[in-house]
Write an enzyme that holds these catalytic residues in place. Structure first.
Site, PDB file in Angstrom:
ATOM      1  N   SER A   8       0.744  -1.047  -0.171  1.00 12.99           N
ATOM      2  CA  SER A   8      -0.254   0.128  -0.202  1.00 12.99           C
ATOM      3  C   SER A   8       0.880   0.992  -0.051  1.00 12.99           C
ATOM      4  O   SER A   8       2.000   1.164   0.465  1.00 12.99           O
ATOM      5  CB  SER A   8      -0.822   0.117   1.263  1.00 12.99           C
ATOM      6  OG  SER A   8      -1.630   1.267   1.222  1.00 12.99           O
ATOM      7  N   TYR A  61      -1.843  -0.488  10.725  1.00 12.28           N
ATOM      8  CA  TYR A  61      -1.831  -0.719   9.251  1.00 12.28           C
ATOM      9  C   TYR A  61      -0.584  -0.279   8.703  1.00 12.28           C
ATOM     10  O   TYR A  61       0.125  -1.199   7.733  1.00 12.28           O
ATOM     11  CB  TYR A  61      -3.210  -0.407   8.835  1.00 12.28           C
ATOM     12  CG  TYR A  61      -3.147  -0.563   7.237  1.00 12.28           C
ATOM     13  CD1 TYR A  61      -3.652  -1.834   6.904  1.00 12.28           C
ATOM     14  CD2 TYR A  61      -3.239   0.372   6.213  1.00 12.28           C
ATOM     15  CE1 TYR A  61      -4.096  -2.035   5.614  1.00 12.28           C
ATOM     16  CE2 TYR A  61      -3.325   0.016   4.935  1.00 12.28           C
ATOM     17  CZ  TYR A  61      -3.710  -1.316   4.613  1.00 12.28           C
ATOM     18  OH  TYR A  61      -3.821  -1.389   3.150  1.00 12.28           O
TER      19      TYR A  61
END
Length: 427
Positions: free
Chosen positions: A241, A254
Site C-alpha cells: 500500500s 496498518y
C-alpha cells in the site's frame, strides 16, 4: 638472591613450605617452578619472559596501496556504468514498451481471493489460462470466486486457510502440491485493517494486522519459494500500500505492517539476486485507497481520488507480466514519494493530514464476504459497551450466514471455517 631460584626463604612464602602451594612447586614439575619444566622459570624455556607486546601490522607498501586504490576506483566506475545501462534500458522500455511474459502456463495462488481485489485478480488470471488457487477465511466468498472464474472458462480451486497461522499455511501448501502442482506465481494479497486510533485499538487487532499483513508473507514464501528455486521459475507479488511509505492517522498498525511488507519485498529481491536466483521475480504493488474492497470504501480522501478496483487489478496483472519491481498506483504519486525526504516534516505532515483527513471506516458492511469493520464514527463517540454489543450482533449474523455455505472440491483436512475477528476488515 634471585627471585625465582630455589634459595627462597620459607618465611618469605605463604605456606611455610618454601613455595605458594606447600609442595615445593607452584604449578609445574620442576623445583620452585611456577608453570614450566626448567629451573626457576615461569614458562619452562630457560628464560623469564615478560608480557609480549602485540605485533605491529606490516607496513603497506606503495604498490599495495596503489592497487587498493585502483581496485576501489574500478569498482565505482563499473557501478556507474551499470547504472547508466539500467537507466538507458528503462528509458528504452518507456518509449517502446516493456516486454510482457505469458502467464497461461502458471499456477497462481492468491491469498484473500474470496472478495475484493483478490477476486478480480483471480478472474483475470483465469481468463488468461492460468490455473488459479485462492485462499481465504470466508467459505461463501471462496465459493463465489470459484464460480465466477469457472463460468468465465478458467480453472479455480479454493481452500479455507487462515494465513496468519503458519501450520495451516504449510499444510495447505502440501495439499496444493499434491492436487494441483507447484505454485509459480504467489500473490500475497490478503490484508486487514482496524481503522482506530492506536490507544483505542485492542491488542489482538494489532497482532492480527501484523500476522495477516506481513507475517503471513513469510509463511507463504517459505512454503512455495523452495520449489520455485528448484524449478528455476517463479514470481512473488506483494500487495502492499502507499500506507507502506507514509504514515496515516488511525492507521498506525496498518501502516507499520505495510512498511514491513514493502521492506520484505525489497530485502527478498536483493537476497535472491545475491544468491544468484535471478529467474525468481518479485513485485511490490503500492496502491492508494481502493473502492469497494471492504477496507476503505468510506475513506475521506482529498485531492487524490480513490481507485477503481478494476483499474487496480489490471495494473497489478500488467506489473506482474512486465516483471516490474515497484508499482505505485496512481503513478504520479511515485514522484511525490521522493519529496518526502526532501522537505521538512511540517510540509510532509501538513500534506498527509490534508490528503487523508480521516481513514476510519463509516460502518460495518453487511454483505462483503470476510469483511467486518472495526466501529463506525458514531459508535466511536458512544459508549464502548454499546459499540461492542452492536458489532457482536453483526458478527453473529455473519457467522450464521457463512455457516450455511458449503464449498465444494476441497479436501476434508482443509475444511476449517473461520470468520473474521471483531473489528477486522479483510481485503
Amino acid at each position: 638472591m634471585v627471585k625465582n631460584n630455589n634459595n627462597l626463604m620459607a618465611d618469605e612464602l605463604p605456606n611455610g613450605n618454601g613455595l605458594p602451594n606447600g609442595n615445593g612447586l607452584q604449578n609445574g614439575n620442576g623445583h620452585g617452578i611456577p608453570n614450566g619444566h626448567g629451573h626457576g622459570l615461569p614458562n619452562g624455556n630457560g628464560v623469564v619472559h615478560g608480557q609480549e607486546a602485540p605485533a605491529a601490522p606490516p607496513a603497506t607498501g606503495w604498490r599495495q596501496t596503489l592497487w587498493n586504490s585502483w581496485d576501489a576506483f574500478a569498482d565505482v566506475a563499473w557501478f556507474i556504468i551499470c547504472c547508466l545501462g539500467f537507466i538507458f534500458q528503462d528509458l528504452y522500455y518507456i518509449v517502446f514498451g516493456y516486454p510482457e511474459k505469458e502467464l497461461n502456463t502458471d499456477i497462481a495462488l492468491i491469498t484473500g481471493g474470496g472478495n475484493g481485489l483478490g477476486r478480480l485478480l483471480a478472474e483475470r488470471l483465469g481468463k488468461m489460462g492460468t490455473k488459479v488457487i485462492i485462499w481465504d477465511i470466508n467459505k461463501k466468498g471462496i465459493a463465489e470466486t470459484v464460480e465466477i472464474v469457472e463460468e468465465a472458462g478458467g480453472y479455480c480451486k479454493g481452500y479455507v486457510v487462515d494465513i496468519s497461522k503458519k501450520e495451516e499455511v504449510y499444510k495447505a501448501a502440501d495439499v496444493i502440491r499434491e492436487e494441483v502442482g507447484d505454485v509459480t506465481l504467489l500473490i500475497n494479497n490478503a490484508g486487514v485493517v482496524s481503522g482506530l486510533h492506536l490507544l483505542d485499538t485492542p491488542d489482538h487487532l494489532i497482532e492480527r494486522s501484523f500476522n495477516v499483513n506481513v507475517m503471513a508473507h513469510f509463511w507463504t514464501t517459505k512454503a512455495f519459494l523452495p520449489k520455485m528455486i528448484e524449478n528455476d521459475r517463479g514470481h512473488i507479488a506483494t500487495i502492499a500500500s502507499l500506507a507502506g511509505h507514509v504514515g496515516i492517522s488511525k492507521l498506525v498498525d496498518y501502516c507499520a505492517s505495510k512498511f514491513a511488507a514493502v521492506g520484505f519485498d525489497e530485502a527478498l529481491r536483493l537476497e535472491l539476486e545475491v544468491l544468484g536466483h535471478t529467474t525468481i521475480r518479485t513485485t511490490c504493488i503500492c496502491p492508494f485507497f481502493i473502492q469497494a474492497t471492504g477496507m476503505f470504501d468510506d475513506v475521506n480522501a482529498r485531492w487524490v481520488p480513490t481507485l477503481n478496483p478494476n483499474d487496480v487489478a489490471d495494473r497489478v496483472i500488467s506489473a506482474i507480466r512486465k516483471n516490474e519491481k515497484l508499482a505505485v498506483i496512481p503513478g504520479f504519486l511515485k514522484a511525490l514519494l521522493s519529496l518526502k525526504w526532501t522537505f521538512p516534516w511540517g510540509c510532509v505532515g501538513g500534506l498527509l493530514r490534508r490528503l487523508v483527513p480521516d481513514a476510519s471506516p463509516q460502518g460495518l458492511p453487511s454483505s462483503i464476504g470476510g469483511a467486518a469493520t472495526s466501529a463506525s464514527k458514531g459508535n466511536a463517540k458512544s459508549k464502548s459497551s454499546m459499540a461492542t454489543n452492536t458489532a457482536t450482533a453483526d458478527m453473529a449474523a455473519l457467522d450464521a450466514e457463512l455457516s450455511s455455505v458449503t464449498l465444494p472440491a476441497k479436501p476434508p483436512s482443509m475444511l476449517i471455517q473461520r470468520t473474521p475477528s471483531l473489528g477486522e476488515r479483510v481485503l
